[in-house]
Design a protein around this motif. Structure first.
Motif, PDB file in Angstrom:
ATOM      1  N   GLY A  77       0.802  -1.213   0.000  1.00  0.00           N
ATOM      2  CA  GLY A  77       0.000   0.000   0.000  1.00  0.00           C
ATOM      3  C   GLY A  77       0.836   1.264   0.000  1.00  0.00           C
ATOM      4  O   GLY A  77       0.352   2.338  -0.378  1.00  0.00           O
ATOM      5  N   PHE A  78       2.108   1.159   0.444  1.00  0.00           N
ATOM      6  CA  PHE A  78       3.021   2.295   0.394  1.00  0.00           C
ATOM      7  C   PHE A  78       3.854   2.299  -0.892  1.00  0.00           C
ATOM      8  O   PHE A  78       4.028   3.332  -1.531  1.00  0.00           O
ATOM      9  N   PRO A 121       1.736   3.228  -4.579  1.00  0.00           N
ATOM     10  CA  PRO A 121       1.470   4.622  -4.968  1.00  0.00           C
ATOM     11  C   PRO A 121       2.740   5.440  -5.160  1.00  0.00           C
ATOM     12  O   PRO A 121       2.786   6.322  -6.020  1.00  0.00           O
ATOM     13  N   LEU A 122       3.797   5.155  -4.380  1.00  0.00           N
ATOM     14  CA  LEU A 122       5.055   5.890  -4.535  1.00  0.00           C
ATOM     15  C   LEU A 122       5.660   5.643  -5.917  1.00  0.00           C
ATOM     16  O   LEU A 122       6.048   6.585  -6.615  1.00  0.00           O
ATOM     17  N   HIS A 142       3.203   7.112  -8.798  1.00  0.00           N
ATOM     18  CA  HIS A 142       3.268   8.564  -8.994  1.00  0.00           C
ATOM     19  C   HIS A 142       4.640   9.000  -9.542  1.00  0.00           C
ATOM     20  O   HIS A 142       4.720   9.920 -10.352  1.00  0.00           O
ATOM     21  N   ASP A 153     -11.495   4.109  -4.986  1.00  0.00           N
ATOM     22  CA  ASP A 153     -11.063   4.984  -6.073  1.00  0.00           C
ATOM     23  C   ASP A 153     -12.208   5.819  -6.628  1.00  0.00           C
ATOM     24  O   ASP A 153     -12.017   6.973  -7.028  1.00  0.00           O
ATOM     25  N   VAL A 167      -8.223  12.190  -0.613  1.00  0.00           N
ATOM     26  CA  VAL A 167      -6.961  11.485  -0.338  1.00  0.00           C
ATOM     27  C   VAL A 167      -7.175   9.983  -0.394  1.00  0.00           C
ATOM     28  O   VAL A 167      -6.288   9.232  -0.815  1.00  0.00           O
ATOM     29  N   GLN A 202      -6.840   9.015  -3.966  1.00  0.00           N
ATOM     30  CA  GLN A 202      -5.493   9.201  -4.480  1.00  0.00           C
ATOM     31  C   GLN A 202      -4.548   8.097  -4.006  1.00  0.00           C
ATOM     32  O   GLN A 202      -3.649   7.678  -4.738  1.00  0.00           O
ATOM     33  N   TYR A 203      -4.767   7.639  -2.786  1.00  0.00           N
ATOM     34  CA  TYR A 203      -3.930   6.567  -2.211  1.00  0.00           C
ATOM     35  C   TYR A 203      -4.783   5.340  -1.906  1.00  0.00           C
ATOM     36  O   TYR A 203      -4.717   4.762  -0.824  1.00  0.00           O
ATOM     37  N   GLU A 206      -4.495   2.353  -2.844  1.00  0.00           N
ATOM     38  CA  GLU A 206      -3.739   1.132  -2.525  1.00  0.00           C
ATOM     39  C   GLU A 206      -3.484   1.019  -1.033  1.00  0.00           C
ATOM     40  O   GLU A 206      -3.568  -0.075  -0.450  1.00  0.00           O
ATOM     41  N   LEU A 207      -3.164   2.142  -0.395  1.00  0.00           N
ATOM     42  CA  LEU A 207      -2.891   2.136   1.033  1.00  0.00           C
ATOM     43  C   LEU A 207      -4.145   1.786   1.827  1.00  0.00           C
ATOM     44  O   LEU A 207      -4.118   0.923   2.706  1.00  0.00           O
TER      45      LEU A 207
END
Length: 530
Positions: free
Chosen positions: A191-192, A195-196, A199, A358, A365, A368-369, A371-372
């Motif tokens: 989850g971290f 998205p990192l 993006h 989503d 937020v 946008q995230y 997955e987290l």
């Protein structure tokens, strides 16, 4: 009778005494588990990585299919059905293969196959191959997913066989709970990471950077392969087996090596018809997919009947040569099939929740995230599974099934109240507690009733209802997603509450079935235990 007296004695304790005793048992078990053989940690460490990769892929696969490959929501649901259902079907077929190859070799082969498969998925989104169902991009992605399915079908049974091989009677329950929790820990990390990476490489891998995420996951799979090769050596394996044998002898006073093994050769089974029926079933499944998406003109009901008949014929061919197969036990079959409705919630963790976060929370937020937020459940399971296992190690398995499935299913109705971050977080927390109460114990029960040398086969067999759950849920989830949480650009209203209410009714039916069948099922489980 002895079990009843034991439960009465437990009930006479004060709450404080019961909690103290439970945590003392948890502490003793945890200390023993920390001192487990090195080989067990060679199973556990790659399991964390694999949890990250596997659930990370499931979280983004729908978005990748929709935005990169150009599939519709129902078509993406079919891909999910193939991947998740195919893995379980592969476990059914390859579980016995892992027993023959051994834990170490099975894991090496599995990681190698999964690495090449995941690299192909990344490649499909890296080079221009067109888009849409039937495009070169689709077939490259599909080929990669197929390899991943085969590898995972060998990996999962081998991992649980490894836990059984490297734990003693005191650490077994903790071993199964920990490995279940470690996969969830890895899923939380995805989850971290996702998205990192997404993006960061959005401009390099348009339109959304997802191919870069697949490449990262392929690299992590290669890392798991290297860890297995260099840590889980033949020497490490032998040392672990000898240590567990000594510990088991000290606890039980019985020498497992002294038990003579049967020298009677196993009857050879002609598996060619089984392989043919299985391939026909997969072919018919693909035909149904093509018909539903107007790629082939054919009678859909007729194709569906043929698919069902072929699947049943495959199962019959498999069982008729195996008179001691657990599926010959009606109680065993009824027990695992009654769990299908509540298991749909597991499938919705990747089939529905990423879409829900989503789209229903679009512009926030949470979206946008996504997955987290989609992977909060795994970190909760990582913390809860070992603790709950230690607190409930002496509890009756069937009663834990009833309580656990109820706690897991009930909070689904919170989501029926509409999109709300607080309701969603409450749902995830309560549902995770319920999952931790029953899922690891169920896996332990299957592994422990398996005859010597048959753990991989039994783990695969016990997953058949899970295969049906994944396939069936994938068949209708895309329709529900498209109808109740459509894409924002369509301008259609979000009606997620209706969808979750229906899903809640489905899930809680498991608890009802378990309660109604309690007398019959518990009698059968006592016979199994003896």
């Amino acid at each position: 009778m002895d079990e009843t007296k034991l439960e009465e004695a437990v009930e006479k304790k004060t709450l404080k005494q019961a909690v103290q005793d439970a945590f003392k048992e948890l502490g003793d078990t945890f200390v023993a588990f920390v001192n487990a053989p090195k080989a067990l940690w060679a199973i556990n460490i790659p399991y964390i990585i694999e949890g990250l990769v596997y659930f990370g892929i499931l979280t983004i696969l729908g978005k990748f299919c929709s935005e990169n490959v150009g599939l519709t929501d129902p078509q993406a649901g079919w891909i999910y059905s193939f991947v998740t259902g195919g893995i379980t079907f592969a476990m059914l077929i390859l579980g016995g293969v892992s027993d023959k190859l051994g834990v170490r070799l099975s894991l090496i082969v599995a990681f190698a196959v999964m690495f090449f498969g995941r690299a192909l998925v990344g490649l499909s989104g890296t080079i221009p191959l067109g888009s849409g169902l039937g495009s070169p991009m689709f077939f490259v992605m599909f080929g990669g997913l197929f390899l991943m399915v085969l590898g995972y079908g060998l990996y999962q049974p081998a991992s649980y066989a490894g836990v059984k091989r490297y734990t003693n009677p005191q650490t077994a329950a903790m071993g199964y709970a920990v490995i279940y929790g470690l996969m969830n820990l890895g899923a939380f990390f995805s989850g971290f990471i996702s998205p990192l990476v997404r993006h960061r490489f959005e401009s390099t891998f348009p339109p959304n950077g997802l191919p870069a995420v697949f490449w990262v996951y392929a690299g992590l799979t290669l890392l798991s392969l290297l860890i297995t090769v260099f840590i889980l050596t033949r020497k490490t394996d032998q040392q672990a087996v000898e240590q567990i044998a000594r510990e088991t002898t000290e606890m039980t006073g019985e020498d497992e090596k002294a038990t003579p093994k049967s020298t009677e050769p196993e009857a050879k089974i002609n598996n060619i018809p089984l392989a043919i029926y299985a391939m026909v079933t997969l072919g018919l499944l693909f035909l149904v997919i093509m018909i539903r998406n107007d790629r082939v003109q054919f009678n859909l009901p007729l194709a569906g009947v043929a698919l069902s008949a072929s699947f049943l014929l495959t199962i019959w061919e498999y069982l008729r040569h195996r008179p001691d197969h657990p599926f010959r036990d009606l109680r065993f079959v009824a027990f695992i099939f009654m769990l299908i409705p509540v298991q749909t919630l597991f499938a919705h963790n990747w089939l529905t929740i990423p879409y829900y976060l989503d789209r229903a929370f679009h512009g926030s937020v949470v979206s946008q995230y996504f997955e987290l937020f989609s992977n909060i459940n795994p970190i909760l399971i990582f913390v809860l599974a070992p603790v709950v296992a230690g607190l409930t190690a002496s509890r009756n398995i069937y009663k834990m099934m009833i309580y656990g499935t109820l706690v897991m299913a009930a909070p689904t109705f919170l989501l029926a109240l509409g999109p709300n971050v607080v309701f969603f977080l409450a749902y995830i927390l309560i549902m995770s507690i319920g999952e931790a109460m029953w899922q690891p114990r169920f896996l332990q029960w299957i592994a422990e009733i398996a005859p010597e040398g048959k753990t991989g086969a039994y783990m695969g067999i016990g997953q058949l209802p899970w295969f049906l759950t994944k396939v069936l849920t994938g068949l209708y989830s895309g329709y529900f997603v498209e109808k109740y949480i459509p894409r924002p650009e369509t301008g259609l209203p979000i009606q997620s509450g209706k969808m979750w209410f229906i899903y809640g009714l489905i899930a809680i039916s498991t608890t009802i079935f378990l309660v109604l069948a309690k007398g019959w099922m518990m009698k059968g489980m006592k016979q199994k235990a003896s």
